[in-house]
Scaffold this motif. Structure first.
Motif, mmCIF file in Angstrom:
data_model
loop_
_atom_site.group_PDB
_atom_site.id
_atom_site.type_symbol
_atom_site.label_atom_id
_atom_site.label_comp_id
_atom_site.label_asym_id
_atom_site.label_seq_id
_atom_site.Cartn_x
_atom_site.Cartn_y
_atom_site.Cartn_z
ATOM 1 N N THR A 17 0.869 -1.183 -0.160
ATOM 2 C CA THR A 17 -0.010 0.047 0.189
ATOM 3 C C THR A 17 0.918 1.185 0.141
ATOM 4 O O THR A 17 0.500 2.182 -0.863
ATOM 5 C CB THR A 17 -0.985 0.097 1.316
ATOM 6 O OG1 THR A 17 -1.818 -1.086 1.007
ATOM 7 C CG2 THR A 17 -1.907 1.176 1.303
ATOM 8 N N ASP A 40 -8.103 -3.416 -2.092
ATOM 9 C CA ASP A 40 -7.875 -4.292 -0.559
ATOM 10 C C ASP A 40 -9.057 -3.546 0.029
ATOM 11 O O ASP A 40 -9.487 -2.483 0.397
ATOM 12 C CB ASP A 40 -6.800 -3.695 -0.145
ATOM 13 C CG ASP A 40 -6.691 -4.599 1.385
ATOM 14 O OD1 ASP A 40 -7.453 -5.076 1.808
ATOM 15 O OD2 ASP A 40 -5.346 -4.516 1.818
ATOM 16 N N ASN A 44 -6.866 0.700 2.816
ATOM 17 C CA ASN A 44 -5.595 1.345 3.420
ATOM 18 C C ASN A 44 -5.067 2.444 2.434
ATOM 19 O O ASN A 44 -4.610 3.460 2.964
ATOM 20 C CB ASN A 44 -4.551 0.686 3.920
ATOM 21 C CG ASN A 44 -4.655 -0.316 5.176
ATOM 22 O OD1 ASN A 44 -5.512 0.117 5.834
ATOM 23 N ND2 ASN A 44 -4.178 -1.535 5.289
ATOM 24 N N ASP A 125 -3.523 -1.627 -5.931
ATOM 25 C CA ASP A 125 -2.922 -2.133 -4.562
ATOM 26 C C ASP A 125 -3.875 -3.436 -4.076
ATOM 27 O O ASP A 125 -4.973 -3.283 -4.027
ATOM 28 C CB ASP A 125 -3.179 -1.035 -3.510
ATOM 29 C CG ASP A 125 -2.629 -1.374 -2.369
ATOM 30 O OD1 ASP A 125 -1.707 -2.247 -2.198
ATOM 31 O OD2 ASP A 125 -3.079 -0.756 -1.398
#
Ligand SMILES: Nc1ncnc2c1ncn2[C@@H]1O[C@H](COP(=O)(O)OP(=O)(O)O)[C@@H](O)[C@H]1O
Ligand SMILES: [Mg+2]
Length: 262
Positions: A17, A40, A44, A125
Motif C-alpha cells: 500500500t 483491498d 488502506n 493495490d
C-alpha cells in the motif's frame, strides 16, 4: 492506453500500500495521468490518501460486482492527474459474491476497460492474499511489481506467488509480465537488510529495482495524515526513494523495455 501495474505479495505488511500510494503520486507529479485502484477491502490506500472509506457511498465494489461505470466512483486527489478508485468494506463481500458471477476473473479487467484510455498508468493495490480479488487484479494487469520487505523470511511465499502468476498467465492473461521486485523497509544499520538484498537479487536476476525503499518513520506516519510522502515530507529519504522508483519505471518505458517471463 494506460499501462496497468499490480502490486502483489500475499504477505501483509510488506509495503504494497505504501508503494501504491507513493509510486502513483510520484508518477502523477511527473506529469502522468494516474489512477490508483484500491483492491483491498481494508481500504488502506483510500484512507492513506485522505479519503474516509466510511464517507464514500460507492466504491470499486460497485464497478466490479454490480457492473457500474467506474467513472462515477473515481475521486480526484491532491496532485493534479492523480485519481483514486476507492475501496470500502463493501468489497469484503465481493470475494464471496464473485464466485457466482459470470466472468468472475475478468470483473476488474472489464471495469477498467471503461477508463483505461484516460490514463497513462493504473496502479492496483492488492489485498494480502492470492484470492479472487488479487486474481482479478492480475488478470487486469500488464505487469506485476512485487514489494519485498527486507526482513527474515523475505523470500517465503514467493514461489507460491510466482506459481499463481504463471497460472494466471497460462489460463487467463497470457501477456502478464513481471516488471520486478522492489525492496522495502531497508535498514542500512542492519546487516540482515544487506543479506536480503543479495538473496532477492539472486532470486530475480536483473529484475530488482535499483531504487531501494528505506525504513523510515516519515513513510509510516504520512498515511495517518491522509497524505502521500510528497505532501507530508517532500525532502525525506522516503520521498526521494519513491521518486527514484517512479523514474526507473518511466525510464524503462521510454527505452521500450518490457517485463520478463519467468
Ligand atoms: N519504508 C517503510 N518504512 C517504515 N514503515 C513502513 C515502510 N513501508 C511501509 N511501512 C509501514 O509498514 C506497515 C505495512 O505497510 P503497508 O504498505 O501497509 O504494507 P501492505 O500493504 O503490504 O500490507 C504500515 O504501517 C506502513 O506504514
Ligand atoms: Mg495493504
Amino acid at each position: 492506453m494506460a499501462k496497468i501495474i499490480s502490486l502483489v505479495n500475499q504477505k501483509g505488511g510488506v509495503g504494497k500500500t505504501t508503494t501504491a500510494v507513493n509510486l502513483s503520486t510520484s508518477l502523477a507529479q511527473a506529469g502522468k495521468f494516474v489512477l490508483l485502484v484500491d483492491l483491498d477491502p481494508q481500504a488502506n490506500a483510500t484512507s492513506g490518501l485522505g479519503v474516509d472509506p466510511r464517507s464514500i457511498e460507492k466504491s470499486l465494489y460497485h464497478s466490479m460486482v454490480l457492473g457500474e461505470h467506474p467513472g462515477e466512483h473515481i475521486i480526484k486527489l491532491q496532485t493534479m492527474g492523480h485519481n483514486l478508485l476507492p475501496s470500502n468494506r463493501d468489497l469484503a463481500g465481493a470475494t464471496v459474491e464473485l464466485v457466482n458471477l459470470d466472468n468472475r476473473e475478468y470483473r476488474l479487467y472489464n471495469a477498467l476497460r471503461h477508463v483505461r484510455t484516460e490514463y497513462d498508468y493504473i496502479i492496483i493495490d492488492s489485498p494480502p492474499s492470492l484470492g479472487p480479488l488479487t486474481i482479478n487484479g492480475l488478470v487486469a494487469s500488464d505487469e506485476v511489481v512485487i514489494p519485498v520487505q527486507c526482513e527474515y523470511y523475505a523470500l517465503e511465499g514467493l514461489s507460491q506467488l510466482l506459481e499463481t502468476i504463471n497460472l494466471v498467465r497460462d489460463n487467463l492473461q497470457p501477456d502478464l509480465k513481471i516488471m520486478g521486485a522492489v525492496l522495502t523497509m531497508f535498514d542500512r544499520r542492519n546487516r540482515l537488510s544487506y543479506q536480503v538484498v543479495r538473496e532477492v537479487k539472486d532470486h530475480f536476476p536483473g529484475r530488482v529495482f535499483e531504487s531501494v525503499i528505506p525504513r523510515s518513520v516519515r513513510l509510516a506516519e504520512a498515511p495517518s495524515f491522509g497524505k502521500s510522502i510528497f505532501d507530508f515530507d517532500l525532502f525525506s529519504r522516503g520521498a526521494k526513494s519513491y521518486k527514484n522508483l517512479a523514474n526507473e519505471i518511466l525510464r524503462t518505458e521510454s527505452e521500450g523495455e518490457s517485463g520478463f517471463h519467468l
